[in-house]
Design an enzyme around this catalytic site. Structure first.
Site, mmCIF file in Angstrom:
data_model
loop_
_atom_site.group_PDB
_atom_site.id
_atom_site.type_symbol
_atom_site.label_atom_id
_atom_site.label_comp_id
_atom_site.label_asym_id
_atom_site.label_seq_id
_atom_site.Cartn_x
_atom_site.Cartn_y
_atom_site.Cartn_z
ATOM 1 N N HIS A 48 29.999 -1.326 32.180
ATOM 2 C CA HIS A 48 28.704 -1.817 32.660
ATOM 3 C C HIS A 48 28.047 -2.703 31.597
ATOM 4 C CE1 HIS A 48 24.672 -1.228 34.698
ATOM 5 N NE2 HIS A 48 24.258 -1.407 33.452
ATOM 6 N N GLU A 49 28.094 -2.268 30.345
ATOM 7 C CA GLU A 49 27.503 -3.074 29.269
ATOM 8 C C GLU A 49 28.300 -4.348 29.040
ATOM 9 O OE1 GLU A 49 24.613 -2.322 28.528
ATOM 10 O OE2 GLU A 49 24.712 -0.342 29.465
ATOM 11 N N HIS B 38 26.990 -6.832 31.346
ATOM 12 C CA HIS B 38 25.779 -7.519 30.873
ATOM 13 C C HIS B 38 26.135 -8.664 29.930
ATOM 14 C CE1 HIS B 38 22.764 -5.152 32.807
ATOM 15 N NE2 HIS B 38 23.017 -4.032 32.151
ATOM 16 N N HIS C 183 21.425 -6.102 36.782
ATOM 17 C CA HIS C 183 21.595 -4.924 37.629
ATOM 18 C C HIS C 183 21.627 -5.380 39.087
ATOM 19 C CE1 HIS C 183 19.836 -2.477 34.126
ATOM 20 N NE2 HIS C 183 21.137 -2.333 34.156
#
EC number: 3.4.24.-
Length: 612
Positions: free
Chosen positions: A303-304, A307, A313
Protein backbone atom coordinates in the site's frame (compact mmCIF):
# COMPACT_ATOMS: atom_id res chain seq x y z
CA UNK A 1 -4.16 -38.97 -17.34
CA UNK A 2 -5.40 -35.55 -16.19
CA UNK A 3 -5.59 -32.65 -18.59
CA UNK A 4 -3.80 -29.47 -17.48
CA UNK A 5 -5.39 -26.16 -18.52
CA UNK A 6 -3.73 -22.77 -17.95
CA UNK A 7 -6.25 -19.97 -17.57
CA UNK A 8 -4.16 -16.80 -17.49
CA UNK A 9 -1.30 -17.38 -19.92
CA UNK A 10 -0.90 -18.59 -23.50
CA UNK A 11 1.94 -20.23 -25.35
CA UNK A 12 4.86 -18.02 -26.39
CA UNK A 13 3.85 -14.99 -24.35
CA UNK A 14 6.47 -12.48 -23.23
CA UNK A 15 6.72 -11.69 -19.52
CA UNK A 16 8.74 -8.95 -17.85
CA UNK A 17 9.40 -10.11 -14.30
CA UNK A 18 11.18 -13.07 -12.74
CA UNK A 19 8.20 -14.74 -11.04
CA UNK A 20 4.82 -15.18 -12.73
CA UNK A 21 1.56 -16.24 -11.08
CA UNK A 22 -0.20 -19.00 -13.01
CA UNK A 23 -3.89 -19.90 -12.61
CA UNK A 24 -4.98 -23.27 -13.94
CA UNK A 25 -7.18 -26.33 -13.71
CA UNK A 26 -6.70 -30.05 -13.94
CA UNK A 27 -9.34 -32.18 -15.63
CA UNK A 28 -10.29 -35.24 -13.54
CA UNK A 29 -9.68 -38.77 -14.83
CA UNK A 30 -12.68 -40.94 -13.92
CA UNK A 31 -13.02 -40.64 -10.14
CA UNK A 32 -9.43 -39.49 -9.57
CA UNK A 33 -8.45 -35.84 -9.04
CA UNK A 34 -4.79 -34.90 -8.59
CA UNK A 35 -3.99 -33.22 -5.27
CA UNK A 36 -0.84 -31.46 -6.44
CA UNK A 37 0.81 -30.21 -9.60
CA UNK A 38 4.56 -30.11 -10.15
CA UNK A 39 6.43 -27.39 -12.03
CA UNK A 40 9.83 -28.04 -13.56
CA UNK A 41 11.69 -24.91 -14.62
CA UNK A 42 13.76 -24.22 -17.71
CA UNK A 43 16.94 -26.32 -17.81
CA UNK A 44 16.70 -26.82 -14.04
CA UNK A 45 17.44 -23.12 -13.53
CA UNK A 46 15.30 -23.23 -10.38
CA UNK A 47 14.27 -26.17 -8.19
CA UNK A 48 11.09 -28.05 -9.06
CA UNK A 49 8.07 -26.78 -7.16
CA UNK A 50 4.88 -28.49 -6.00
CA UNK A 51 1.58 -26.63 -5.79
CA UNK A 52 -1.73 -27.61 -4.21
CA UNK A 53 -4.81 -28.46 -6.30
CA UNK A 54 -8.15 -27.62 -4.67
CA UNK A 55 -11.37 -28.79 -6.33
CA UNK A 56 -9.53 -29.01 -9.68
CA UNK A 57 -8.07 -25.47 -9.37
CA UNK A 58 -4.44 -24.58 -8.78
CA UNK A 59 -2.25 -21.51 -8.51
CA UNK A 60 1.47 -21.70 -9.10
CA UNK A 61 4.35 -19.25 -9.19
CA UNK A 62 6.80 -20.03 -11.95
CA UNK A 63 10.40 -18.85 -12.17
CA UNK A 64 11.78 -17.69 -15.52
CA UNK A 65 15.24 -16.75 -16.75
CA UNK A 66 16.01 -14.09 -19.37
CA UNK A 67 15.22 -15.37 -22.86
CA UNK A 68 13.27 -18.47 -23.89
CA UNK A 69 11.84 -20.73 -21.18
CA UNK A 70 10.22 -24.15 -21.30
CA UNK A 71 8.16 -24.77 -18.16
CA UNK A 72 6.87 -28.32 -17.59
CA UNK A 73 3.67 -28.89 -15.58
CA UNK A 74 2.96 -32.48 -14.49
CA UNK A 75 0.45 -34.34 -12.33
CA UNK A 76 1.02 -37.57 -10.41
CA UNK A 77 -1.20 -39.51 -12.83
CA UNK A 78 0.88 -38.65 -15.90
CA UNK A 79 -0.76 -35.39 -16.99
CA UNK A 80 1.73 -33.13 -18.71
CA UNK A 81 1.84 -29.68 -20.31
CA UNK A 82 4.79 -27.70 -21.65
CA UNK A 83 4.57 -23.91 -21.56
CA UNK A 84 6.83 -21.81 -23.76
CA UNK A 85 7.39 -18.31 -22.39
CA UNK A 86 9.91 -15.57 -23.10
CA UNK A 87 11.30 -13.37 -20.31
CA UNK A 88 12.49 -9.92 -21.39
CA UNK A 89 14.45 -7.87 -18.88
CA UNK A 90 13.46 -4.20 -18.78
CA UNK A 91 16.93 -2.82 -18.19
CA UNK A 92 16.05 0.77 -19.11
CA UNK A 93 13.18 1.23 -16.65
CA UNK A 94 13.66 2.97 -13.30
CA UNK A 95 13.83 0.37 -10.53
CA UNK A 96 12.78 0.11 -6.91
CA UNK A 97 15.53 -0.39 -4.36
CA UNK A 98 14.55 -2.47 -1.33
CA UNK A 99 16.35 -1.74 1.93
CA UNK A 100 16.56 -2.23 5.66
CA UNK A 101 17.23 0.88 7.74
CA UNK A 102 19.24 -0.12 10.82
CA UNK A 103 20.43 1.88 13.80
CA UNK A 104 24.12 2.64 14.06
CA UNK A 105 24.33 0.26 17.04
CA UNK A 106 21.69 -2.23 15.81
CA UNK A 107 22.01 -5.87 16.83
CA UNK A 108 20.58 -6.70 13.37
CA UNK A 109 17.63 -8.69 14.67
CA UNK A 110 13.85 -8.33 14.46
CA UNK A 111 10.85 -9.34 16.55
CA UNK A 112 9.99 -13.03 16.13
CA UNK A 113 8.50 -15.96 18.06
CA UNK A 114 10.89 -17.49 20.59
CA UNK A 115 13.26 -19.91 18.86
CA UNK A 116 12.58 -18.61 15.33
CA UNK A 117 15.35 -17.23 13.13
CA UNK A 118 15.44 -13.47 13.36
CA UNK A 119 18.88 -12.37 12.19
CA UNK A 120 19.61 -10.04 9.30
CA UNK A 121 20.16 -12.92 6.86
CA UNK A 122 16.69 -14.27 7.59
CA UNK A 123 15.30 -10.77 7.29
CA UNK A 124 16.89 -10.40 3.86
CA UNK A 125 15.35 -13.67 2.70
CA UNK A 126 11.89 -12.63 3.88
CA UNK A 127 11.95 -9.09 2.49
CA UNK A 128 13.29 -10.33 -0.86
CA UNK A 129 10.44 -12.83 -1.11
CA UNK A 130 7.86 -10.17 -0.20
CA UNK A 131 9.21 -7.84 -2.90
CA UNK A 132 8.81 -10.54 -5.56
CA UNK A 133 5.26 -11.23 -4.35
CA UNK A 134 4.45 -7.52 -4.73
CA UNK A 135 5.84 -7.54 -8.25
CA UNK A 136 4.12 -10.76 -9.36
CA UNK A 137 0.79 -9.71 -7.80
CA UNK A 138 0.89 -6.35 -9.61
CA UNK A 139 1.79 -7.94 -12.95
CA UNK A 140 -1.12 -10.38 -12.65
CA UNK A 141 -3.56 -7.56 -11.77
CA UNK A 142 -2.41 -5.54 -14.77
CA UNK A 143 -2.67 -8.49 -17.15
CA UNK A 144 -6.08 -9.53 -15.87
CA UNK A 145 -7.44 -6.03 -16.47
CA UNK A 146 -6.13 -5.65 -19.99
CA UNK A 147 -3.00 -3.56 -19.34
CA UNK A 148 -0.44 -6.15 -20.38
CA UNK A 149 2.09 -8.08 -18.33
CA UNK A 150 3.67 -5.09 -16.72
CA UNK A 151 4.89 -4.35 -13.22
CA UNK A 152 7.47 -2.19 -11.49
CA UNK A 153 11.10 -3.25 -11.75
CA UNK A 154 13.13 -4.32 -8.70
CA UNK A 155 16.86 -3.67 -8.32
CA UNK A 156 18.56 -6.99 -9.08
CA UNK A 157 22.12 -8.29 -9.33
CA UNK A 158 23.84 -11.65 -9.68
CA UNK A 159 24.43 -12.86 -6.13
CA UNK A 160 23.62 -15.85 -3.89
CA UNK A 161 19.88 -16.34 -4.30
CA UNK A 162 17.56 -17.26 -1.44
CA UNK A 163 14.27 -17.60 -3.32
CA UNK A 164 14.36 -21.40 -3.04
CA UNK A 165 15.25 -23.31 0.10
CA UNK A 166 16.00 -26.33 -2.14
CA UNK A 167 18.90 -24.66 -3.96
CA UNK A 168 22.43 -25.55 -2.84
CA UNK A 169 23.77 -22.91 -0.47
CA UNK A 170 25.40 -20.06 -2.36
CA UNK A 171 23.70 -20.73 -5.72
CA UNK A 172 23.96 -17.49 -7.66
CA UNK A 173 21.16 -16.05 -9.77
CA UNK A 174 19.95 -12.65 -10.86
CA UNK A 175 17.99 -11.78 -7.73
CA UNK A 176 16.63 -8.83 -5.77
CA UNK A 177 19.21 -6.77 -3.95
CA UNK A 178 18.34 -6.01 -0.33
CA UNK A 179 20.34 -2.99 0.80
CA UNK A 180 21.40 -2.39 4.41
CA UNK A 181 21.46 1.33 5.22
CA UNK A 182 23.00 2.48 8.51
CA UNK A 183 21.24 5.40 10.11
CA UNK A 184 22.97 8.10 12.14
CA UNK A 185 20.43 7.28 14.86
CA UNK A 186 20.78 4.51 17.43
CA UNK A 187 18.25 1.70 17.49
CA UNK A 188 16.67 3.16 20.62
CA UNK A 189 16.47 6.62 19.05
CA UNK A 190 14.66 5.08 16.07
CA UNK A 191 12.21 3.47 18.49
CA UNK A 192 11.73 6.66 20.50
CA UNK A 193 11.13 9.41 17.93
CA UNK A 194 7.61 10.43 16.88
CA UNK A 195 6.56 8.08 14.07
CA UNK A 196 6.37 10.78 11.40
CA UNK A 197 10.09 11.52 11.92
CA UNK A 198 10.95 8.01 10.74
CA UNK A 199 10.20 9.03 7.17
CA UNK A 200 12.90 11.71 7.41
CA UNK A 201 15.35 9.33 9.11
CA UNK A 202 14.93 6.90 6.21
CA UNK A 203 15.24 9.71 3.68
CA UNK A 204 18.47 10.90 5.32
CA UNK A 205 19.90 7.37 5.13
CA UNK A 206 19.10 7.17 1.42
CA UNK A 207 20.37 10.69 0.73
CA UNK A 208 23.81 9.74 2.08
CA UNK A 209 24.17 7.36 -0.88
CA UNK A 210 24.20 10.30 -3.34
CA UNK A 211 22.20 8.29 -5.87
CA UNK A 212 21.41 9.37 -9.43
CA UNK A 213 17.95 10.89 -9.67
CA UNK A 214 15.19 9.95 -9.77
CA UNK A 215 15.35 7.19 -7.18
CA UNK A 216 12.70 4.87 -5.72
CA UNK A 217 13.23 3.24 -2.32
CA UNK A 218 11.09 0.96 -0.15
CA UNK A 219 12.56 0.79 3.34
CA UNK A 220 11.86 -1.34 6.41
CA UNK A 221 13.13 -0.39 9.86
CA UNK A 222 14.76 -3.55 11.20
CA UNK A 223 14.93 -2.26 14.79
CA UNK A 224 11.15 -2.00 15.22
CA UNK A 225 10.02 -3.51 18.53
CA UNK A 226 6.63 -4.25 20.05
CA UNK A 227 6.14 -3.27 23.70
CA UNK A 228 3.50 -5.59 25.23
CA UNK A 229 3.24 -3.41 28.35
CA UNK A 230 1.97 -0.44 26.34
CA UNK A 231 0.73 -2.41 23.30
CA UNK A 232 2.66 0.03 21.12
CA UNK A 233 4.82 -0.72 18.08
CA UNK A 234 7.99 1.33 18.49
CA UNK A 235 10.06 2.32 15.46
CA UNK A 236 7.28 1.85 12.93
CA UNK A 237 5.39 4.13 10.60
CA UNK A 238 3.51 3.33 7.40
CA UNK A 239 4.17 6.15 4.94
CA UNK A 240 4.84 6.52 1.25
CA UNK A 241 5.35 9.50 -1.02
CA UNK A 242 8.11 11.92 -1.89
CA UNK A 243 8.96 14.32 -4.68
CA UNK A 244 9.34 13.93 -8.43
CA UNK A 245 13.00 12.97 -7.89
CA UNK A 246 12.79 11.04 -4.59
CA UNK A 247 10.16 8.35 -3.99
CA UNK A 248 10.24 6.74 -0.55
CA UNK A 249 8.11 4.26 1.35
CA UNK A 250 8.77 3.22 4.96
CA UNK A 251 7.44 0.49 7.22
CA UNK A 252 8.35 -1.38 10.41
CA UNK A 253 9.59 -4.96 10.82
CA UNK A 254 7.05 -6.00 13.45
CA UNK A 255 5.35 -8.51 11.11
CA UNK A 256 8.48 -9.59 9.21
CA UNK A 257 8.63 -12.84 11.20
CA UNK A 258 5.48 -14.04 9.41
CA UNK A 259 6.74 -13.41 5.85
CA UNK A 260 7.72 -16.41 3.69
CA UNK A 261 11.48 -16.63 3.19
CA UNK A 262 11.39 -18.63 -0.06
CA UNK A 263 8.98 -19.73 -2.75
CA UNK A 264 8.41 -23.10 -1.04
CA UNK A 265 7.05 -21.28 2.02
CA UNK A 266 4.53 -19.01 0.27
CA UNK A 267 1.56 -21.38 0.47
CA UNK A 268 2.52 -22.79 3.91
CA UNK A 269 2.75 -19.28 5.37
CA UNK A 270 -0.56 -18.20 3.85
CA UNK A 271 -2.10 -21.41 5.22
CA UNK A 272 -0.67 -21.15 8.74
CA UNK A 273 -3.51 -20.56 11.19
CA UNK A 274 -1.35 -20.70 14.32
CA UNK A 275 -1.95 -17.80 16.70
CA UNK A 276 0.57 -14.98 17.03
CA UNK A 277 2.06 -14.90 20.57
CA UNK A 278 0.91 -12.02 22.74
CA UNK A 279 4.46 -10.68 23.04
CA UNK A 280 4.41 -9.88 19.31
CA UNK A 281 2.45 -7.12 17.58
CA UNK A 282 -1.09 -7.70 16.35
CA UNK A 283 -1.09 -4.84 13.83
CA UNK A 284 -4.49 -3.14 13.50
CA UNK A 285 -5.91 -6.07 15.48
CA UNK A 286 -5.98 -7.93 12.15
CA UNK A 287 -2.86 -10.06 12.63
CA UNK A 288 -4.01 -12.76 15.03
CA UNK A 289 -2.67 -15.70 13.02
CA UNK A 290 0.50 -16.24 10.98
CA UNK A 291 -1.29 -15.96 7.64
CA UNK A 292 -3.28 -12.89 8.66
CA UNK A 293 -0.12 -11.25 10.00
CA UNK A 294 1.69 -11.91 6.71
CA UNK A 295 -1.22 -10.36 4.80
CA UNK A 296 -1.15 -7.18 6.85
CA UNK A 297 2.63 -6.81 6.80
CA UNK A 298 3.21 -7.59 3.12
CA UNK A 299 0.01 -5.91 1.96
CA UNK A 300 0.32 -2.73 4.00
CA UNK A 301 3.87 -2.21 2.79
CA UNK A 302 2.62 -2.66 -0.78
CA UNK A 303 0.00 0.00 0.00
CA UNK A 304 2.82 2.42 0.86
CA UNK A 305 4.62 1.47 -2.35
CA UNK A 306 1.38 2.45 -4.10
CA UNK A 307 1.64 5.91 -2.56
CA UNK A 308 5.19 6.26 -3.94
CA UNK A 309 3.74 5.49 -7.38
CA UNK A 310 1.30 8.38 -6.96
CA UNK A 311 -1.78 6.40 -5.88
CA UNK A 312 -4.16 8.16 -3.48
CA UNK A 313 -6.60 6.31 -1.24
CA UNK A 314 -9.17 4.72 -3.55
CA UNK A 315 -12.77 3.51 -3.15
CA UNK A 316 -11.54 -0.10 -2.96
CA UNK A 317 -8.50 -2.27 -3.56
CA UNK A 318 -4.99 -2.20 -2.13
CA UNK A 319 -5.24 1.57 -1.66
CA UNK A 320 -8.30 1.15 0.57
CA UNK A 321 -6.75 -1.71 2.60
CA UNK A 322 -8.12 -4.75 0.79
CA UNK A 323 -4.82 -6.50 1.54
CA UNK A 324 -6.12 -8.53 4.54
CA UNK A 325 -6.95 -11.07 1.78
CA UNK A 326 -3.59 -10.73 -0.01
CA UNK A 327 -3.06 -14.48 0.54
CA UNK A 328 -5.82 -15.33 -1.92
CA UNK A 329 -3.68 -14.27 -4.88
CA UNK A 330 -1.32 -17.19 -4.17
CA UNK A 331 -3.50 -19.93 -2.66
CA UNK A 332 -6.56 -21.95 -3.59
CA UNK A 333 -7.70 -22.47 0.00
CA UNK A 334 -8.15 -20.02 2.85
CA UNK A 335 -8.07 -21.19 6.44
CA UNK A 336 -9.74 -20.01 9.64
CA UNK A 337 -9.77 -16.22 9.88
CA UNK A 338 -9.88 -14.63 13.33
CA UNK A 339 -10.49 -11.18 11.83
CA UNK A 340 -13.81 -12.17 10.21
CA UNK A 341 -14.70 -15.34 12.08
CA UNK A 342 -14.74 -17.24 8.78
CA UNK A 343 -13.99 -20.95 8.92
CA UNK A 344 -12.34 -20.84 5.51
CA UNK A 345 -12.90 -20.66 1.77
CA UNK A 346 -12.25 -23.22 -0.97
CA UNK A 347 -11.57 -23.03 -3.76
CA UNK A 348 -10.25 -19.46 -3.80
CA UNK A 349 -10.83 -18.17 -7.33
CA UNK A 350 -9.67 -15.03 -9.12
CA UNK A 351 -12.95 -13.28 -8.28
CA UNK A 352 -12.23 -13.75 -4.56
CA UNK A 353 -8.86 -12.01 -4.63
CA UNK A 354 -7.87 -8.46 -3.78
CA UNK A 355 -6.56 -6.18 -6.49
CA UNK A 356 -5.29 -2.76 -7.29
CA UNK A 357 -8.14 -0.35 -8.02
CA UNK A 358 -8.91 0.36 -11.66
CA UNK A 359 -7.57 3.92 -11.30
CA UNK A 360 -4.30 2.65 -9.85
CA UNK A 361 -3.80 0.34 -12.80
CA UNK A 362 -4.68 3.09 -15.25
CA UNK A 363 -2.04 5.23 -13.56
CA UNK A 364 0.51 2.38 -13.73
CA UNK A 365 -0.17 1.93 -17.45
CA UNK A 366 1.47 5.30 -18.15
CA UNK A 367 4.01 5.23 -15.30
CA UNK A 368 7.70 5.23 -16.33
CA UNK A 369 8.38 2.34 -13.94
CA UNK A 370 5.89 0.17 -15.87
CA UNK A 371 7.00 1.01 -19.41
CA UNK A 372 7.16 -1.82 -21.96
CA UNK A 373 9.46 -1.75 -25.00
CA UNK A 374 6.48 -1.31 -27.34
CA UNK A 375 5.13 1.73 -25.46
CA UNK A 376 5.51 5.15 -27.10
CA UNK A 377 7.72 7.72 -25.40
CA UNK A 378 6.28 11.10 -24.46
CA UNK A 379 8.34 14.26 -23.89
CA UNK A 380 8.85 14.79 -20.18
CA UNK A 381 9.23 18.57 -20.37
CA UNK A 382 5.61 19.29 -21.35
CA UNK A 383 3.68 20.61 -18.37
CA UNK A 384 -0.04 20.41 -17.73
CA UNK A 385 -1.47 23.92 -17.71
CA UNK A 386 -4.96 25.19 -17.07
CA UNK A 387 -6.97 28.24 -18.00
CA UNK A 388 -10.38 29.59 -17.08
CA UNK A 389 -13.09 30.86 -19.41
CA UNK A 390 -16.45 31.76 -17.94
CA UNK A 391 -17.34 29.07 -15.39
CA UNK A 392 -15.16 26.41 -16.99
CA UNK A 393 -11.63 25.34 -16.13
CA UNK A 394 -9.72 23.68 -18.98
CA UNK A 395 -6.61 21.54 -18.52
CA UNK A 396 -4.10 21.30 -21.35
CA UNK A 397 -1.32 18.81 -22.05
CA UNK A 398 -0.37 18.02 -25.64
CA UNK A 399 0.79 14.48 -24.76
CA UNK A 400 -2.79 13.66 -23.74
CA UNK A 401 -4.74 13.82 -20.48
CA UNK A 402 -6.02 10.38 -19.49
CA UNK A 403 -7.55 10.90 -16.06
CA UNK A 404 -9.05 13.53 -13.77
CA UNK A 405 -9.60 12.42 -10.15
CA UNK A 406 -11.71 14.24 -7.58
CA UNK A 407 -10.75 13.72 -3.93
CA UNK A 408 -12.16 14.76 -0.60
CA UNK A 409 -12.22 13.33 2.92
CA UNK A 410 -8.90 11.66 2.14
CA UNK A 411 -10.21 9.45 -0.66
CA UNK A 412 -10.96 9.50 -4.38
CA UNK A 413 -14.70 10.11 -4.73
CA UNK A 414 -15.10 10.57 -8.46
CA UNK A 415 -13.19 10.61 -11.70
CA UNK A 416 -13.38 11.11 -15.43
CA UNK A 417 -11.35 8.97 -17.83
CA UNK A 418 -10.38 9.90 -21.35
CA UNK A 419 -9.84 6.99 -23.74
CA UNK A 420 -8.20 7.92 -25.97
CA UNK A 421 -6.44 10.64 -23.99
CA UNK A 422 -7.22 14.24 -24.96
CA UNK A 423 -5.09 17.35 -25.34
CA UNK A 424 -7.68 19.49 -23.54
CA UNK A 425 -10.19 18.53 -20.85
CA UNK A 426 -12.79 20.97 -19.52
CA UNK A 427 -14.99 20.82 -16.42
CA UNK A 428 -17.20 23.17 -14.47
CA UNK A 429 -17.57 23.16 -10.70
CA UNK A 430 -21.07 21.72 -11.12
CA UNK A 431 -19.77 18.87 -13.28
CA UNK A 432 -17.02 18.09 -10.77
CA UNK A 433 -19.55 17.93 -7.93
CA UNK A 434 -21.83 15.72 -10.00
CA UNK A 435 -19.00 13.28 -10.78
CA UNK A 436 -18.00 12.99 -7.12
CA UNK A 437 -21.33 13.43 -5.32
CA UNK A 438 -19.83 16.42 -3.51
CA UNK A 439 -22.27 18.73 -1.76
CA UNK A 440 -22.37 22.42 -2.64
CA UNK A 441 -20.21 23.34 0.38
CA UNK A 442 -17.77 20.42 0.14
CA UNK A 443 -14.15 21.35 -0.55
CA UNK A 444 -12.39 19.01 -2.94
CA UNK A 445 -9.11 18.44 -4.75
CA UNK A 446 -8.75 17.83 -8.47
CA UNK A 447 -5.85 15.74 -9.76
CA UNK A 448 -5.04 15.73 -13.49
CA UNK A 449 -2.78 13.07 -15.05
CA UNK A 450 -1.27 13.00 -18.53
CA UNK A 451 0.55 10.44 -20.65
CA UNK A 452 3.97 11.93 -19.93
CA UNK A 453 3.06 11.33 -16.28
CA UNK A 454 2.83 14.96 -15.33
CA UNK A 455 0.38 15.39 -12.47
CA UNK A 456 -1.10 18.59 -11.09
CA UNK A 457 -3.24 18.93 -7.97
CA UNK A 458 -5.62 21.83 -7.50
CA UNK A 459 -7.45 22.67 -4.31
CA UNK A 460 -10.61 24.78 -4.32
CA UNK A 461 -11.40 24.96 -8.01
CA UNK A 462 -14.39 27.30 -7.41
CA UNK A 463 -12.01 29.91 -5.96
CA UNK A 464 -9.61 29.43 -8.88
CA UNK A 465 -12.45 30.02 -11.35
CA UNK A 466 -13.70 33.05 -9.40
CA UNK A 467 -10.26 34.65 -8.93
CA UNK A 468 -9.19 34.06 -12.53
CA UNK A 469 -11.69 36.63 -13.79
CA UNK A 470 -10.45 40.21 -13.81
CA UNK A 471 -12.48 43.13 -15.11
CA UNK A 472 -10.51 45.62 -17.17
CA UNK A 473 -11.32 48.74 -19.19
CA UNK A 474 -11.60 46.49 -22.25
CA UNK A 475 -13.71 43.73 -20.69
CA UNK A 476 -13.13 40.50 -18.80
CA UNK A 477 -9.64 39.03 -18.90
CA UNK A 478 -8.40 35.83 -17.27
CA UNK A 479 -5.50 35.34 -14.93
CA UNK A 480 -3.13 32.37 -15.43
CA UNK A 481 -1.83 30.30 -12.54
CA UNK A 482 0.95 31.93 -10.53
CA UNK A 483 4.54 30.74 -11.05
CA UNK A 484 6.76 31.06 -7.99
CA UNK A 485 5.80 30.47 -4.35
CA UNK A 486 6.26 34.03 -3.03
CA UNK A 487 9.10 32.78 -0.85
CA UNK A 488 10.47 36.31 -0.33
CA UNK A 489 7.16 37.68 0.98
CA UNK A 490 7.05 39.91 -2.07
CA UNK A 491 4.48 42.67 -2.41
CA UNK A 492 1.81 42.49 -5.09
CA UNK A 493 2.72 44.61 -8.11
CA UNK A 494 0.28 46.68 -10.11
CA UNK A 495 -1.20 44.65 -12.93
CA UNK A 496 -0.05 45.37 -16.46
CA UNK A 497 -3.10 45.20 -18.72
CA UNK A 498 -3.11 46.35 -22.36
CA UNK A 499 -6.01 46.06 -24.81
CA UNK A 500 -5.56 43.23 -27.34
CA UNK A 501 -5.47 45.55 -30.34
CA UNK A 502 -2.64 47.52 -28.70
CA UNK A 503 -0.65 44.59 -27.33
CA UNK A 504 1.89 44.45 -30.15
CA UNK A 505 5.26 44.56 -28.38
CA UNK A 506 8.43 45.19 -30.37
CA UNK A 507 10.78 43.70 -27.80
CA UNK A 508 10.97 42.34 -24.26
CA UNK A 509 13.73 43.46 -21.91
CA UNK A 510 14.39 41.04 -19.05
CA UNK A 511 16.18 42.44 -15.99
CA UNK A 512 17.92 39.70 -14.02
CA UNK A 513 20.96 38.36 -12.24
CA UNK A 514 20.58 34.88 -10.79
CA UNK A 515 16.87 35.59 -10.35
CA UNK A 516 14.24 37.60 -12.22
CA UNK A 517 14.13 41.27 -11.25
CA UNK A 518 11.69 42.56 -13.83
CA UNK A 519 10.13 42.31 -17.28
CA UNK A 520 9.91 45.43 -19.41
CA UNK A 521 7.64 45.35 -22.47
CA UNK A 522 8.46 47.80 -25.27
CA UNK A 523 5.99 49.25 -27.76
CA UNK A 524 8.31 51.23 -30.00
CA UNK A 525 9.89 53.94 -27.82
CA UNK A 526 7.49 53.43 -24.92
CA UNK A 527 7.59 50.66 -22.31
CA UNK A 528 5.82 49.26 -19.26
CA UNK A 529 7.66 47.53 -16.41
CA UNK A 530 6.67 44.69 -14.11
CA UNK A 531 9.14 44.50 -11.21
CA UNK A 532 12.31 46.59 -11.24
CA UNK A 533 15.44 47.15 -13.29
CA UNK A 534 17.88 45.29 -11.04
CA UNK A 535 20.55 42.97 -12.39
CA UNK A 536 21.51 43.25 -16.05
CA UNK A 537 19.20 44.03 -19.00
CA UNK A 538 18.70 41.44 -21.76
CA UNK A 539 16.72 42.33 -24.91
CA UNK A 540 14.71 39.90 -27.01
CA UNK A 541 13.30 41.26 -30.28
CA UNK A 542 9.72 40.30 -31.14
CA UNK A 543 10.03 41.36 -34.82
CA UNK A 544 6.35 41.37 -35.71
CA UNK A 545 5.52 37.99 -34.15
CA UNK A 546 3.25 37.27 -31.18
CA UNK A 547 4.19 36.00 -27.71
CA UNK A 548 2.53 32.61 -27.27
CA UNK A 549 4.19 31.30 -24.14
CA UNK A 550 6.93 31.28 -21.54
CA UNK A 551 9.30 28.79 -19.97
CA UNK A 552 9.75 29.61 -16.31
CA UNK A 553 12.31 28.40 -13.78
CA UNK A 554 10.81 28.84 -10.35
CA UNK A 555 10.52 27.55 -6.81
CA UNK A 556 10.36 29.88 -3.83
CA UNK A 557 11.00 32.70 -6.32
CA UNK A 558 11.32 33.16 -10.08
CA UNK A 559 14.81 32.04 -11.06
CA UNK A 560 14.58 32.74 -14.77
CA UNK A 561 12.35 33.03 -17.81
CA UNK A 562 12.38 32.34 -21.55
CA UNK A 563 9.94 33.78 -24.11
CA UNK A 564 8.25 31.70 -26.83
CA UNK A 565 7.03 33.34 -30.06
CA UNK A 566 4.38 32.31 -32.56
CA UNK A 567 7.01 32.00 -35.33
CA UNK A 568 8.77 29.26 -33.33
CA UNK A 569 11.59 31.44 -32.07
CA UNK A 570 12.49 31.06 -28.39
CA UNK A 571 14.65 33.40 -26.34
CA UNK A 572 17.59 32.24 -24.22
CA UNK A 573 16.86 31.56 -20.55
CA UNK A 574 17.35 34.85 -18.75
CA UNK A 575 18.34 34.48 -15.10
CA UNK A 576 19.37 31.20 -13.51
CA UNK A 577 18.75 28.59 -16.21
CA UNK A 578 19.31 25.77 -13.71
CA UNK A 579 17.41 27.14 -10.73
CA UNK A 580 14.09 25.92 -9.37
CA UNK A 581 11.86 23.62 -11.37
CA UNK A 582 10.99 24.01 -15.03
CA UNK A 583 7.44 25.15 -15.76
CA UNK A 584 5.83 26.13 -19.02
CA UNK A 585 2.91 28.37 -19.89
CA UNK A 586 1.31 28.44 -23.35
CA UNK A 587 -1.40 30.91 -24.30
CA UNK A 588 -4.51 28.79 -25.04
CA UNK A 589 -5.88 28.64 -28.57
CA UNK A 590 -8.34 31.45 -29.20
CA UNK A 591 -6.73 33.69 -26.56
CA UNK A 592 -4.15 36.45 -26.70
CA UNK A 593 -1.63 37.59 -24.09
CA UNK A 594 -2.66 41.02 -22.76
CA UNK A 595 -0.63 41.51 -19.60
CA UNK A 596 1.34 40.40 -16.56
CA UNK A 597 1.02 40.27 -12.78
CA UNK A 598 3.39 39.27 -10.00
CA UNK A 599 5.06 39.98 -6.68
CA UNK A 600 8.39 41.60 -5.86
CA UNK A 601 10.72 41.31 -2.88
CA UNK A 602 14.50 41.52 -3.32
CA UNK A 603 13.63 40.08 -6.73
CA UNK A 604 10.45 38.69 -8.27
CA UNK A 605 9.07 35.79 -6.26
CA UNK A 606 6.05 35.16 -8.49
CA UNK A 607 4.80 35.96 -11.97
CA UNK A 608 1.64 35.30 -13.94
CA UNK A 609 -0.08 36.31 -17.15
CA UNK A 610 -3.37 37.80 -18.34
CA UNK A 611 -5.14 36.54 -21.45
CA UNK A 612 -8.29 37.52 -23.35
Amino acid sequence: MSQIILDNISQNETVYNRFVIIHGRVGPRASYCPQTINVKHHENSFPEQTWVVTDLYFKAIIHVVPGDNTILFTTDDGGKLELQVYYQLLVDNPFYCIAFIVGKDSDLSFDAPHGAKNDIDEGIRKLRCAAYLWQAFTAECMYRNGYGRRSFRIEESVQPDTMSCLSPWGTERLTATINILRSDKTAEEIRSVPPDQLFHIAGDAVDKLHLPEPWHYMCMFLDTRYDPSTQKIRGHVALGGGTDMHKLGVFGSHSLHSFPSALEYVVPVFSDARRIPSYLANDANESSTIWECANIGIGAMLHELGHTLGCPHQPDGIMLRSYPIFNRSFTTREFECVRTGSKGLAPVLAKDECSWHHLDMLRFFYHPCFKLPSDPTYPSDIETNYFVKGETITFVNSTGIFLIEIEYNGQTKGWKEFNPPVGEASLTDAEIRSLSNASSNQDYRVRVLSRNFKCIDLNNVPEIIKNAKVESSFGTVYRSERYGLRGCNGKELSNILIAPEKFKPTKIRVHCGLALDGIEVFFGDESVLLGNRGGSPHDFEIQGSQIVGFQIRCGAWVDGISIVLENGKTSPFYGNANGGGLKSYLVPKGFQLVGFYGTLGPFMDSIGFFIK
